[in-house]
Write a protein that holds these residues in place. Structure first.
Motif, PDB file in Angstrom:
ATOM      1  N   ARG A  96       5.971  -3.598 -56.512  1.00 26.96           N
ATOM      2  CA  ARG A  96       4.602  -3.380 -56.963  1.00 26.96           C
ATOM      3  C   ARG A  96       4.219  -1.904 -56.976  1.00 26.96           C
ATOM      4  O   ARG A  96       3.066  -1.552 -57.155  1.00 26.96           O
ATOM      5  CB  ARG A  96       3.627  -4.159 -56.072  1.00 26.96           C
ATOM      6  N   ASP A  97       5.171  -1.030 -56.770  1.00 24.51           N
ATOM      7  CA  ASP A  97       4.883   0.407 -56.715  1.00 24.51           C
ATOM      8  C   ASP A  97       4.608   0.982 -58.095  1.00 24.51           C
ATOM      9  O   ASP A  97       5.122   0.499 -59.106  1.00 24.51           O
ATOM     10  CB  ASP A  97       6.083   1.170 -56.115  1.00 24.51           C
ATOM     11  N   ASN A 125       4.368  -0.342 -64.449  1.00 22.20           N
ATOM     12  CA  ASN A 125       4.769  -1.749 -64.473  1.00 22.20           C
ATOM     13  C   ASN A 125       4.401  -2.369 -65.814  1.00 22.20           C
ATOM     14  O   ASN A 125       3.417  -1.988 -66.451  1.00 22.20           O
ATOM     15  CB  ASN A 125       4.070  -2.497 -63.341  1.00 22.20           C
ATOM     16  N   ASP A 144      -4.782  -0.725 -58.530  1.00 24.15           N
ATOM     17  CA  ASP A 144      -4.666  -1.233 -57.161  1.00 24.15           C
ATOM     18  C   ASP A 144      -5.954  -1.941 -56.723  1.00 24.15           C
ATOM     19  O   ASP A 144      -6.890  -2.119 -57.515  1.00 24.15           O
ATOM     20  CB  ASP A 144      -4.271  -0.110 -56.188  1.00 24.15           C
ATOM     21  N   ASN A 164      -1.008  -2.197 -63.121  1.00 22.71           N
ATOM     22  CA  ASN A 164      -0.973  -0.747 -62.867  1.00 22.71           C
ATOM     23  C   ASN A 164      -2.243  -0.218 -62.226  1.00 22.71           C
ATOM     24  O   ASN A 164      -2.511   0.995 -62.265  1.00 22.71           O
ATOM     25  CB  ASN A 164      -0.686  -0.007 -64.188  1.00 22.71           C
ATOM     26  N   ALA A 195      -0.922  -3.355 -58.514  1.00 18.67           N
ATOM     27  CA  ALA A 195      -0.009  -2.333 -57.997  1.00 18.67           C
ATOM     28  C   ALA A 195      -0.293  -2.144 -56.511  1.00 18.67           C
ATOM     29  O   ALA A 195      -1.368  -2.510 -56.019  1.00 18.67           O
ATOM     30  CB  ALA A 195      -0.211  -1.020 -58.737  1.00 18.67           C
ATOM     31  N   THR A 224       2.706   3.019 -61.466  1.00 16.62           N
ATOM     32  CA  THR A 224       1.805   2.633 -62.561  1.00 16.62           C
ATOM     33  C   THR A 224       2.542   2.481 -63.873  1.00 16.62           C
ATOM     34  O   THR A 224       1.971   2.630 -64.947  1.00 16.62           O
ATOM     35  CB  THR A 224       0.700   3.699 -62.710  1.00 16.62           C
TER      36      THR A 224
END
Lengths: 235, 231
Positions: free
Chosen positions: B153-154, B158, B177, B175, B126, B156
């Motif tokens: 990619r933003d 995904n 980073d 989810n 993410a 959580t």
């Protein structure tokens, strides 16, 4: 394309029939298979052929997998200096040793899946009878007597064309020896650029891993070092 | 296999079912996917799955001087040397002009159709989201990472799993980073060993000494600095 040695009574016919579209080249990162790969890419480029090449490398744990690293460096050199559109995929398969059965297993699968239509290998003939070379300690070694006998002579089959769909194989250097390969490096002007990226030495430092420093040195006593010295005049 | 970062509170449950016997891992030679490959091997070892084979896939593109192939080869070598795994069966580096998703899909489906792969694992993370997401570039300028991040990619939410009949896709880091990734590197004591073999910088050869040094200005260099504290 006929290539004739300037100094030896040796010659090859380096021609790839155009019905092959997806040949694969066995490249170990050694001198013979690296110039072979270079020549194939150049041949495709010069003749504007509709072909994509795969590169196959058996990267084995006994040799700390240097073959994978050296072959990758050779591919990078070819991509930088010849063409970056002809080599499609580098298949590096990890095995315990460099046994012929591993090659055959991968090659069979690629033929069966339709991912290749020709396997090309750079195996050469042995040095002739009476070939004596001094190793790094000054001892004379008879390369002919200590060679693998299946590589003797100059009557090997160059093309194996299958009749049962199991796959076609081409070994363009099988009836010439390493001196011919050394001439090819000079002919293509890559002796100072491509050759240093390759490795022939098969000796592992006892108990020590193949560090980058060791990987770029030679033992000067193993058979492959001596064959390389005989052909190129240096290890 | 639960992985947890105490500092950011992020966690994942790293797991894939035993039915998957032919796993492909996309490894670019970057920090995230290199850790991913290490974790896959570690997981298989801990679960005692000795009959699962791993294929490593790398898109080596000419646009970036094919550095992905070089770095991923070093990563594989490190993992084999340090884990003694025999599960890495092969590494396929496919040479393309650029790093485009269409090439990934083409290769993945080619392997699925040959019966060589039944699960594809990728290490996409993410976007930065933990705490302060500003960072100084190599010239000392402050950059807000969120401003130029890729929007897909933003957040959580995904997808971690995508399942089809013929194969499945698993993105365990979707989810979390890069701070989470950095934490796992530390937990496995890989920061000084595996991380230096990886590359995040996406700048060209002229500004990176032929892809051997980071530029310190591109978004990926900055994300890496934000996550690890170093380029």
């Amino acid at each position: 394309m006929i290539i004739t040695s300037q100094f030896l009574n040796q010659q090859i016919d380096f021609t790839i029939p155009t019905h092959y579209k997806n040949p694969s080249v066995n490249c170990s990162g050694g001198a013979d298979s690296s110039i072979l790969l270079y020549m194939i890419v150049k041949y495709i480029l010069d003749n504007n052929l509709d072909m994509k090449v795969n590169v196959l490398t058996c990267s084995n744990h006994v040799k700390d997998r240097w073959n994978g690293r050296k072959a990758e460096a050779v591919i990078n050199f070819i991509s930088e200096n010849l063409s970056d559109t002809i080599i499609d995929t580098h298949y590096v398969y990890y095995r315990e040793t460099q046994a012929t059965r591993h090659f055959h297993e991968i090659e069979s699968k690629l033929f069966k899946d339709g991912r290749t239509d020709l396997i090309i290998s750079g195996i050469t003939s042995n040095p002739p009878e009476g070939t004596i070379v001094s190793d790094v300690n000054g001892f004379d070694v008879d390369l002919y007597k200590t060679a693998l006998s299946d590589r003797n002579g100059t009557n090997h089959t160059v093309w194996h064309i299958s009749t049962d769909g199991s796959g076609d194989f081409w070994t363009p250097f099988v009836n010439v020896d390493k001196r011919f390969v050394a001439e090819l490096y000079k002919l293509y002007g890559v002796e100072e650029t491509l050759l240093p990226l390759t490795r022939s030495c098969e000796k592992k430092a006892k108990g020590l891993p193949f560090t980058p420093e060791y990987e770029n040195t030679t033992c000067g006593v193993c058979w492959w070092c001596l064959e390389r010295k005989w052909a190129f005049g240096k290890f | 296999m639960k992985l947890y970062d105490q500092e950011t509170g992020q966690s994942i449950d790293f797991f894939f079912p035993e039915k998957f016997k032919k796993v492909a891992v996309n490894c670019s030679g970057g920090a995230d996917s290199s850790l991913l490959l290490f974790l896959v091997i570690d997981f298989l070892k801990k679960e005692n799955r000795s009959n699962t084979l791993v294929t490593v896939l790398t898109c080596a593109n000419d646009f970036k001087g094919r550095w992905n192939a070089r770095n991923s080869t070093s990563v594989i070598n490190f993992i084999i040397d340090n884990t003694k795994t025999q599960l890495i069966d092969k590494h396929l580096s496919y040479y393309r002009d650029v790093q485009d998703k269409k090439y990934f899909h083409e290769v993945e489906y080619g392997l699925i159709n040959c019966g060589e792969v039944d699960l594809i694992i990728s290490g996409i993370t993410a976007n930065p989201m933990s705490g302060d997401t500003t960072v100084h570039d190599i010239n000392g300028n402050i950059v807000e990472l969120k401003d130029e991040a890729l929007p897909e990619r933003d957040g959580t939410n995904n997808k971690v799993w995508t399942e089809h009949t013929e194969a499945s896709w698993y993105t365990p880091f979707a989810n979390v980073d890069k701070k989470f990734i950095a934490s796992i590197y530390r937990q496995y004591d890989l920061t000084d060993k595996l991380l230096p073999l990886t590359r995040s910088c996406e700048s060209f050869g002229e500004t990176t000494e032929d892809y051997t040094k980071p530029c310190g200005k591109c978004w990926w260099c900055l994300e890496r600095k934000w996550g690890f504290g170093t380029f």
